[in-house]
Write an enzyme that holds these catalytic residues in place. Structure first.
Site, PDB file in Angstrom:
ATOM      1  N   SER A 156       0.876  -1.180   0.000  1.00  0.00           N
ATOM      2  CA  SER A 156       0.000   0.000   0.000  1.00  0.00           C
ATOM      3  C   SER A 156       0.907   1.223   0.000  1.00  0.00           C
ATOM      4  O   SER A 156       2.064   1.148   0.437  1.00  0.00           O
ATOM      5  CB  SER A 156      -0.859  -0.011   1.272  1.00  0.00           C
ATOM      6  N   TYR A 169      -2.564  -0.360  10.085  1.00  0.00           N
ATOM      7  CA  TYR A 169      -2.554  -0.778   8.676  1.00  0.00           C
ATOM      8  C   TYR A 169      -1.255  -0.322   8.017  1.00  0.00           C
ATOM      9  O   TYR A 169      -0.577  -1.106   7.340  1.00  0.00           O
ATOM     10  CB  TYR A 169      -3.775  -0.194   7.960  1.00  0.00           C
TER      11      TYR A 169
HETATM   12  P1  NDP Z   1     -11.554  -6.382   0.471  1.00  0.00           P
HETATM   13  O1  NDP Z   1     -11.950  -5.892   1.812  1.00  0.00           O
HETATM   14  O2  NDP Z   1     -12.473  -6.223  -0.664  1.00  0.00           O
HETATM   15  O3  NDP Z   1     -11.116  -7.904   0.560  1.00  0.00           O
HETATM   16  C1  NDP Z   1     -10.301  -8.344   1.595  1.00  0.00           C
HETATM   17  C2  NDP Z   1     -10.325  -9.839   1.646  1.00  0.00           C
HETATM   18  O4  NDP Z   1      -9.548 -10.248   2.793  1.00  0.00           O
HETATM   19  C3  NDP Z   1     -11.736 -10.382   1.845  1.00  0.00           C
HETATM   20  O5  NDP Z   1     -11.899 -11.541   1.062  1.00  0.00           O
HETATM   21  C4  NDP Z   1     -11.762 -10.716   3.327  1.00  0.00           C
HETATM   22  O6  NDP Z   1     -12.629 -11.765   3.666  1.00  0.00           O
HETATM   23  C5  NDP Z   1     -10.319 -11.151   3.551  1.00  0.00           C
HETATM   24  N1  NDP Z   1      -9.993 -11.114   4.963  1.00  0.00           N
HETATM   25  C6  NDP Z   1      -9.990 -10.046   5.792  1.00  0.00           C
HETATM   26  N2  NDP Z   1      -9.725 -10.445   7.049  1.00  0.00           N
HETATM   27  C7  NDP Z   1      -9.543 -11.787   7.012  1.00  0.00           C
HETATM   28  C8  NDP Z   1      -9.268 -12.782   7.987  1.00  0.00           C
HETATM   29  N3  NDP Z   1      -9.141 -12.475   9.276  1.00  0.00           N
HETATM   30  N4  NDP Z   1      -9.134 -14.063   7.596  1.00  0.00           N
HETATM   31  C9  NDP Z   1      -9.288 -14.390   6.291  1.00  0.00           C
HETATM   32  N5  NDP Z   1      -9.573 -13.507   5.323  1.00  0.00           N
HETATM   33  C10 NDP Z   1      -9.696 -12.218   5.684  1.00  0.00           C
HETATM   34  O7  NDP Z   1     -10.163  -5.645   0.191  1.00  0.00           O
HETATM   35  P2  NDP Z   1      -9.359  -5.375  -1.170  1.00  0.00           P
HETATM   36  O8  NDP Z   1      -9.698  -6.378  -2.182  1.00  0.00           O
HETATM   37  O9  NDP Z   1      -9.470  -3.939  -1.453  1.00  0.00           O
HETATM   38  O10 NDP Z   1      -7.856  -5.585  -0.646  1.00  0.00           O
HETATM   39  C11 NDP Z   1      -7.010  -6.602  -1.126  1.00  0.00           C
HETATM   40  C12 NDP Z   1      -5.591  -6.208  -0.783  1.00  0.00           C
HETATM   41  O11 NDP Z   1      -5.219  -5.014  -1.464  1.00  0.00           O
HETATM   42  C13 NDP Z   1      -5.368  -5.939   0.701  1.00  0.00           C
HETATM   43  O12 NDP Z   1      -4.099  -6.440   1.074  1.00  0.00           O
HETATM   44  C14 NDP Z   1      -5.356  -4.421   0.770  1.00  0.00           C
HETATM   45  O13 NDP Z   1      -4.617  -3.961   1.886  1.00  0.00           O
HETATM   46  C15 NDP Z   1      -4.685  -4.078  -0.543  1.00  0.00           C
HETATM   47  N6  NDP Z   1      -4.921  -2.725  -1.025  1.00  0.00           N
HETATM   48  C16 NDP Z   1      -6.159  -2.370  -1.494  1.00  0.00           C
HETATM   49  C17 NDP Z   1      -6.370  -1.090  -1.982  1.00  0.00           C
HETATM   50  C18 NDP Z   1      -7.704  -0.665  -2.518  1.00  0.00           C
HETATM   51  O14 NDP Z   1      -7.843   0.516  -2.898  1.00  0.00           O
HETATM   52  N7  NDP Z   1      -8.705  -1.560  -2.593  1.00  0.00           N
HETATM   53  C19 NDP Z   1      -5.288  -0.091  -2.018  1.00  0.00           C
HETATM   54  C20 NDP Z   1      -4.032  -0.578  -1.492  1.00  0.00           C
HETATM   55  C21 NDP Z   1      -3.868  -1.851  -1.027  1.00  0.00           C
HETATM   56  P3  NDP Z   1     -14.218 -11.512   3.871  1.00  0.00           P
HETATM   57  O15 NDP Z   1     -14.732 -11.169   2.517  1.00  0.00           O
HETATM   58  O16 NDP Z   1     -14.692 -12.814   4.377  1.00  0.00           O
HETATM   59  O17 NDP Z   1     -14.332 -10.382   4.837  1.00  0.00           O
END
Ligand code: NDP
Length: 248
Positions: A156, A169
């Site tokens: 990020s 974070y």
């Molecule tokens: P989402 O919130 O859409 O998806 C996150 C995923 O992680 C979900 O499938 C969620 O599961 C899963 N998750 C969260 N906590 C747990 C846990 N305790 N155990 C298992 N699974 C877990 O996020 P994004 O798709 O946006 O993010 C994906 C990556 O990209 C992350 O690493 C984020 O930090 C990074 N990122 C995203 C940005 C953005 O603008 N979207 C910008 C910069 C970085 P569930 O659906 O069951 O909650």
């Protein structure tokens, strides 16, 4: 991130690859799972919400791609033993692992350090830092069995410069970058395993909407736009690329 001009995604970009994706039920992880499968990979869908994993599984199967696997795991509560169990199950079913996309993340709180709840800090660190460490450690023997294993950590912009109210974070993403560098330095010269990170930048997902509730989501790129870079970094087209931090 600039991809080599010679690279384009095809239905064979990830053929014969067995790739595990954390957080595969939603957002970028779900699109990655479907895109990797469309590029020929067998994908292992890891996440905490079984119904979401099953939906991703059904969509991949309906598209006629390699049969995926589901492995429900809550990264907040998973212990060392859970990761060892994961290794044993994958070993029995696949014998090796060619890639991991460390995608799942916890956003933590958006609040000043002075007010940050200790439990929220711990949860964020557990999901974003301790889980990738434990999973990497447990799965290294399976990754060593691959001809060319590739690990991709999700970064990020706050990993590189902390920002007000991003607390755990930001610290967790900086820690993940550093972990990737340490791993690469240790493996260099003795292992074929490589690792890189990618900062996807603003992307239209639930996490983005939760961090920026006032933003018009249609002005933000979709997870699909990221997939050429993800597939490039997990596939053999990027052989030799390791220890790099990519930004979108
Ligand atoms: P989402 O919130 O859409 O998806 C996150 C995923 O992680 C979900 O499938 C969620 O599961 C899963 N998750 C969260 N906590 C747990 C846990 N305790 N155990 C298992 N699974 C877990 O996020 P994004 O798709 O946006 O993010 C994906 C990556 O990209 C992350 O690493 C984020 O930090 C990074 N990122 C995203 C940005 C953005 O603008 N979207 C910008 C910069 C970085 P569930 O659906 O069951 O909650």
């Amino acid at each position: 991130m600039q991809l080599p001009s010679s690279f384009s995604v095809t239905s064979t970009s990830l053929t014969n690859k067995i790739i595990l994706i954390t957080g595969a039920g939603d957002g970028i992880g779900k699109v990655a799972a479907k895109s990797f499968a469309a590029a020929g990979a067998t994908v292992i869908l890891v996440g905490r919400t079984l119904a979401k994993l099953e939906k991703a599984y059904d969509e991949i199967e309906a598209a006629g791609h390699q049969q995926p696997a589901i492995y429900p795991l809550n990264l907040e509560s998973a212990t060392e033993k859970d990761y060892d169990d994961l290794c044993n199950v994958l070993n029995e079913n696949f014998s090796r692992l060619d890639g991991i996309l460390f995608n799942a993340a916890d956003l933590g709180e958006r609040t000043p350090i002075a007010n940050y709840s200790v439990s929220a800090w711990m949860r964020c660190m557990q999901v974003n830092v301790n889980s990738p460490f434990m999973m990497t450690q447990a799965l290294l023997p399976l990754l060593e069995k691959s001809e060319n294993a590739s690990l991709l950590f999700t970064s990020s912009s706050v990993a590189f410069k902390g920002r007000s109210f991003w607390g755990a974070y930001a610290a967790s993403k900086a820690a993940q970058e550093n972990f990737m560098q340490t791993l690469v330095d240790e493996l260099e010269g003795t292992s074929r395993i490589r690792a890189n990170s990618i900062n996807p930048g603003a992307t239209r997902t639930k996490m983005r909407a939760s961090a920026y509730p006032a933003e018009d989501p249609t002005r933000v790129k979709k997870p699909e736009d990221l997939m050429p870079a993800y597939i490039y970094l997990l596939g053999d087209a990027s052989l030799g690329v390791t220890g790099q931090a990519f930004s979108y």
